[in-house]
Design a protein around this motif. Structure first.
Motif, PDB file in Angstrom:
ATOM      1  N   ARG A  51      49.075  34.925  21.390  1.00 36.89           N
ATOM      2  CA  ARG A  51      48.401  35.913  20.541  1.00 36.89           C
ATOM      3  C   ARG A  51      49.247  37.189  20.474  1.00 36.89           C
ATOM      4  O   ARG A  51      49.918  37.546  21.448  1.00 36.89           O
ATOM      5  N   GLU A  57      45.505  44.497  10.978  1.00 34.08           N
ATOM      6  CA  GLU A  57      44.417  43.540  10.831  1.00 34.08           C
ATOM      7  C   GLU A  57      44.569  42.651   9.603  1.00 34.08           C
ATOM      8  O   GLU A  57      44.081  41.516   9.584  1.00 34.08           O
ATOM      9  N   LYS A 101      47.217  37.763  13.058  1.00 32.68           N
ATOM     10  CA  LYS A 101      45.972  38.498  13.245  1.00 32.68           C
ATOM     11  C   LYS A 101      44.967  37.785  14.158  1.00 32.68           C
ATOM     12  O   LYS A 101      43.910  38.333  14.442  1.00 32.68           O
ATOM     13  N   SER A 102      45.302  36.590  14.627  1.00 30.73           N
ATOM     14  CA  SER A 102      44.380  35.886  15.541  1.00 30.73           C
ATOM     15  C   SER A 102      45.193  35.290  16.684  1.00 30.73           C
ATOM     16  O   SER A 102      46.114  35.909  17.178  1.00 30.73           O
ATOM     17  N   GLU A 103      44.878  34.107  17.078  1.00 33.94           N
ATOM     18  CA  GLU A 103      45.606  33.441  18.160  1.00 33.94           C
ATOM     19  C   GLU A 103      45.701  31.958  17.873  1.00 33.94           C
ATOM     20  O   GLU A 103      45.006  31.426  16.991  1.00 33.94           O
TER      21      GLU A 103
END
Length: 434
Positions: A51, A57, A101-103
């Motif tokens: 991540r 964002e 923006k996430s993992e």
């Protein structure tokens, strides 16, 4: 020094087989080692999560990251190669597309059919796709989390198999010795109104060691359930371990320089203050250096490499000082006391020399058993030394009971008891003759 040790402890204790490491993007190299794991024969499951931190964002990009998996048989060859050539000998490698923006969590498994193996996890950025994806001025970070479960779902690595039960048994032995020695002190106080300082200090040492092992046992039990254990219990275990080792070392050193033989009270205890400070510093150093690069790829236990040989050198130095005191005391005493000094040299040698011996033995053992050799070996030798000292302090027939200043009153009391018995026998004999 204490502050430095505490930081090292926290760094080490944060490492489990739930490994979480964070890298600053602008400081990344071409290749990074993550961790290693000792896998038993059978199927082992792992998850690898990547991540990004401190990113925008609305960043919809995905960044390629290549993770690599090496078997212990190929690992030495891999390390000798340049960072970007190591993937050529990887047993498994795969490129993962990680959203910014996430993992992304990658799940996999390892299978060993013939024998147990050590597996080494790493990731690479040889094409610099990670580093070129973010501006240098931004402090973007890459977080890598690795969670591994061994055969049967246990969180323990191969090196740790069975160690929970062994430490539990050693802790139980310490508890039994603690109760026995405590009763010896109370019995002596109740019967003769005498206080055994050597035995009391040994009880303190046992108490500290028992707390250390009990905290460690509970931590390992929690570790077996969640792969992380308890940070608080581990810190307590290390603190009590250092205190126990310091106490045992001081008992042996003071005995070697004539305590309880030439003197019993601490009227001249200021003579021991410098050496006690030095020994305390050495004990903290031994524990402190063991946490340096604990999970490094070249370390199979916490004392692997130069830190172990530094600790061994400190133990040898303490042993030399201990023997110097014994020789000085030996030359000033009669034959009976000399026999005790030789016995004390044997008992103390078990404690001081055990670490360098175990460190040497590990040069010739398989990598996945070195952890057990060092951890269990040091515990057993330390417990053996305490057992021998317990026998030395509590046995009425031991040489120590015959020559120590503290027990001279005990010997005189026995003489008085024998005289009383003889007087009673004479009175009975005279009565019968009448």
């Amino acid at each position: 020094m204490i502050k430095y040790l505490f930081v090292l402890i926290l760094l080490y204790l944060s490492q489990a087989k739930r490994i979480k490491q964070t890298y600053l993007i602008r400081s990344l190299r071409d290749w990074h080692y993550i961790s290693k794991f000792g896998a038993e024969t059978g199927e082992v499951f792992y998850s690898l999560t990547f991540r990004f931190k401190n990113v925008e964002e609305n960043d919809e990009r995905t960044i390629p990251i290549q993770y690599e998996l090496f078997l212990d048989e190929e690992w030495p060859n891999a390390i000798e190669k340049s960072e970007c050539d190591r993937s050529n000998v990887a047993r498994r490698k795969e490129t993962i597309q990680v959203p910014v923006k996430s993992e992304f969590e990658f799940k996999g498994s390892l299978t060993a059919k013939v024998r147990a193996h050590l597996w080494y996890f790493a990731f690479s950025d040889c094409e610099k796709k990670i580093r070129n994806s973010f501006p240098v001025e931004r402090k973007v970070k890459l977080e890598v989390e690795l969670h591994i479960k061994n055969v049967g779902g246990t969180e323990f690595t191969l090196e740790q198999f069975g160690i929970l039960q062994i430490i539990g048994v050693i802790a139980l032995i310490d508890v039994i010795m603690l109760i026995y020695n405590g009763n010896q002190i109370l019995d002596k106080q109740r019967k003769y109104e005498e206080f055994s300082l050597p035995l009391f200090l040994l009880v303190i040492t046992l108490l500290l060691e028992t707390f250390s092992y009990c905290f460690l046992t509970i931590h390992l039990w929690i570790y077996s359930e969640n792969g992380a254990g308890s940070l608080f219990l581990q810190v307590l275990s290390v603190i009590f371990q250092v205190a126990s080792q310091f106490s045992l070392t001081m008992i042996l050193v003071m005995l070697s320089w004539g305590w309880q033989i030439n003197f019993s009270k601490f009227d001249n205890f200021e003579l021991f203050i410098p050496i006690s400070i030095l020994i305390g510093f050495f004990q903290i150093t031994i524990v402190g250096v063991s946490f340096i690069d604990y999970d490094a790829y070249y370390k199979d236990h916490q004392y692997e490499g130069w830190v172990g040989w530094l600790a061994a050198l400190i133990y040898i130095g303490e042993f030399v000082y201990f023997m110097n005191g014994l020789v000085d005391t030996y030359n000033k005493q009669n034959t009976k006391i000399q026999q005790f000094i030789l016995l004390l040299g044997l008992y103390g040698g078990v404690y001081f020399i055990s670490f360098p011996v175990l460190q040497t033995v590990n040069l010739f053992t398989a990598r996945y058993v070195r952890y057990k050799v060092m951890e269990i070996g040091t515990m057993l030798f330390r417990t053996s030394a305490i057992l021998l000292l317990t026998r030395l302090f509590t046995s009425k027939n031991s040489i120590f009971a015959q020559i120590s200043i503290e027990n001279k009153s005990f010997l005189d009391r026995n003489k008085d008891e024998r005289k009383q018995c003889i007087s009673v026998d004479l009175l009975i004999l005279l009565y019968l003759q009448r």
